[in-house]
Design a protein around this motif. Structure first.
Motif, PDB file in Angstrom:
ATOM      1  N   LEU A  20      51.606  38.501  36.739  1.00  9.72           N
ATOM      2  CA  LEU A  20      50.679  39.464  36.133  1.00  9.72           C
ATOM      3  C   LEU A  20      51.485  40.425  35.282  1.00  9.72           C
ATOM      4  O   LEU A  20      52.572  40.844  35.696  1.00  9.72           O
ATOM      5  N   ASP A  21      50.960  40.760  34.108  1.00  5.78           N
ATOM      6  CA  ASP A  21      51.615  41.805  33.341  1.00  5.78           C
ATOM      7  C   ASP A  21      50.592  42.712  32.689  1.00  5.78           C
ATOM      8  O   ASP A  21      49.476  42.307  32.398  1.00  5.78           O
ATOM      9  N   ALA A  22      51.033  43.954  32.524  1.00  7.08           N
ATOM     10  CA  ALA A  22      50.162  45.000  31.997  1.00  7.08           C
ATOM     11  C   ALA A  22      50.451  45.188  30.511  1.00  7.08           C
ATOM     12  O   ALA A  22      51.354  45.931  30.141  1.00  7.08           O
ATOM     13  N   ARG A  23      49.679  44.512  29.691  1.00  8.01           N
ATOM     14  CA  ARG A  23      49.770  44.758  28.252  1.00  8.01           C
ATOM     15  C   ARG A  23      49.066  46.066  27.921  1.00  8.01           C
ATOM     16  O   ARG A  23      49.245  46.626  26.861  1.00  8.01           O
ATOM     17  N   GLU A  24      48.247  46.524  28.861  1.00 11.20           N
ATOM     18  CA  GLU A  24      47.662  47.863  28.873  1.00 11.20           C
ATOM     19  C   GLU A  24      47.536  48.244  30.348  1.00 11.20           C
ATOM     20  O   GLU A  24      47.707  47.408  31.225  1.00 11.20           O
ATOM     21  N   ASN A  25      47.279  49.501  30.640  1.00  5.95           N
ATOM     22  CA  ASN A  25      47.097  49.928  32.031  1.00  5.95           C
ATOM     23  C   ASN A  25      46.014  49.089  32.700  1.00  5.95           C
ATOM     24  O   ASN A  25      44.992  48.794  32.086  1.00  5.95           O
ATOM     25  N   PHE A  26      46.239  48.719  33.961  1.00  5.43           N
ATOM     26  CA  PHE A  26      45.149  48.123  34.730  1.00  5.43           C
ATOM     27  C   PHE A  26      45.310  48.415  36.215  1.00  5.43           C
ATOM     28  O   PHE A  26      46.415  48.626  36.707  1.00  5.43           O
ATOM     29  N   LYS A  27      44.155  48.460  36.893  1.00  6.11           N
ATOM     30  CA  LYS A  27      44.107  48.602  38.350  1.00  6.11           C
ATOM     31  C   LYS A  27      43.381  47.396  38.901  1.00  6.11           C
ATOM     32  O   LYS A  27      42.449  46.883  38.274  1.00  6.11           O
ATOM     33  N   MET A  28      43.810  46.943  40.070  1.00  7.09           N
ATOM     34  CA  MET A  28      43.169  45.773  40.673  1.00  7.09           C
ATOM     35  C   MET A  28      43.100  45.924  42.180  1.00  7.09           C
ATOM     36  O   MET A  28      43.880  46.647  42.803  1.00  7.09           O
ATOM     37  N   LEU A  29      42.137  45.206  42.741  1.00  7.19           N
ATOM     38  CA  LEU A  29      42.035  45.029  44.180  1.00  7.19           C
ATOM     39  C   LEU A  29      42.474  43.596  44.440  1.00  7.19           C
ATOM     40  O   LEU A  29      41.891  42.652  43.879  1.00  7.19           O
ATOM     41  N   LEU A  30      43.511  43.429  45.223  1.00  7.18           N
ATOM     42  CA  LEU A  30      44.021  42.090  45.548  1.00  7.18           C
ATOM     43  C   LEU A  30      43.685  41.774  46.988  1.00  7.18           C
ATOM     44  O   LEU A  30      44.050  42.525  47.911  1.00  7.18           O
ATOM     45  N   THR A  31      42.991  40.653  47.205  1.00  5.46           N
ATOM     46  CA  THR A  31      42.681  40.167  48.538  1.00  5.46           C
ATOM     47  C   THR A  31      43.324  38.800  48.696  1.00  5.46           C
ATOM     48  O   THR A  31      43.088  37.907  47.880  1.00  5.46           O
ATOM     49  N   VAL A  32      44.174  38.641  49.701  1.00  5.11           N
ATOM     50  CA  VAL A  32      44.786  37.347  49.992  1.00  5.11           C
ATOM     51  C   VAL A  32      44.203  36.852  51.313  1.00  5.11           C
ATOM     52  O   VAL A  32      44.289  37.537  52.328  1.00  5.11           O
ATOM     53  N   VAL A  33      43.606  35.663  51.251  1.00 13.35           N
ATOM     54  CA  VAL A  33      42.951  35.060  52.410  1.00 13.35           C
ATOM     55  C   VAL A  33      43.763  33.845  52.833  1.00 13.35           C
ATOM     56  O   VAL A  33      44.038  32.966  52.022  1.00 13.35           O
ATOM     57  N   LYS A  34      44.172  33.820  54.102  1.00 15.68           N
ATOM     58  CA  LYS A  34      45.005  32.729  54.613  1.00 15.68           C
ATOM     59  C   LYS A  34      44.219  31.872  55.589  1.00 15.68           C
ATOM     60  O   LYS A  34      43.356  32.337  56.273  1.00 15.68           O
TER      61      LYS A  34
END
Length: 111
Positions: free
Chosen positions: A97-111
């Motif tokens: 992932l890279d920020a070409r502009e500001n960003f916020k995210m919610l990351l959910t990892v399901v195992k």
């Protein structure tokens, strides 16, 4: 009183998750909301110019963009994911992932 399984965030309160963290130039900021052997939920803020380099996760990674736009590469497929959009990256598949502009995210990892 019931047991709470989340942390670092108020319960029983309406929230705008993106407001829970600020952009800091030169830093990737994260707040863990929940984590156990089957599930991980983390908020991230990436200011323009920051990145999370190519890696794999054991579990499907669900990225929900809360603010801005993320450039995400899964395998050799490039995506520009905007606020309000979601991308699911399969388990053990290289992605970055890279920020070409500001960003916020919610990351959910399901195992």
């Amino acid at each position: 009183m019931s047991k709470t399984f989340t942390k670092n965030i108020p319960v029983n309160e309406i929230l705008h998750l993106g407001d829970r963290l600020e952009y800091k130039e030169g830093q990737v900021i994260s707040i863990t909301i929940a984590q156990n052997e089957r599930l991980s939920i983390t908020l991230f803020a990436l200011p323009k110019g920051e990145e999370i380099s190519t890696h794999v996760t054991v579990g499907d990674a669900i990225v929900q963009i809360l603010d801005g736009e993320a450039h995400i590469v899964v395998g050799d497929v490039e995506h520009n994911v905007k606020a309000g959009e979601t991308l699911i990256m399969p388990s053990e598949f290289p992605h970055s992932l890279d920020a070409r502009e500001n960003f916020k995210m919610l990351l959910t990892v399901v195992k």
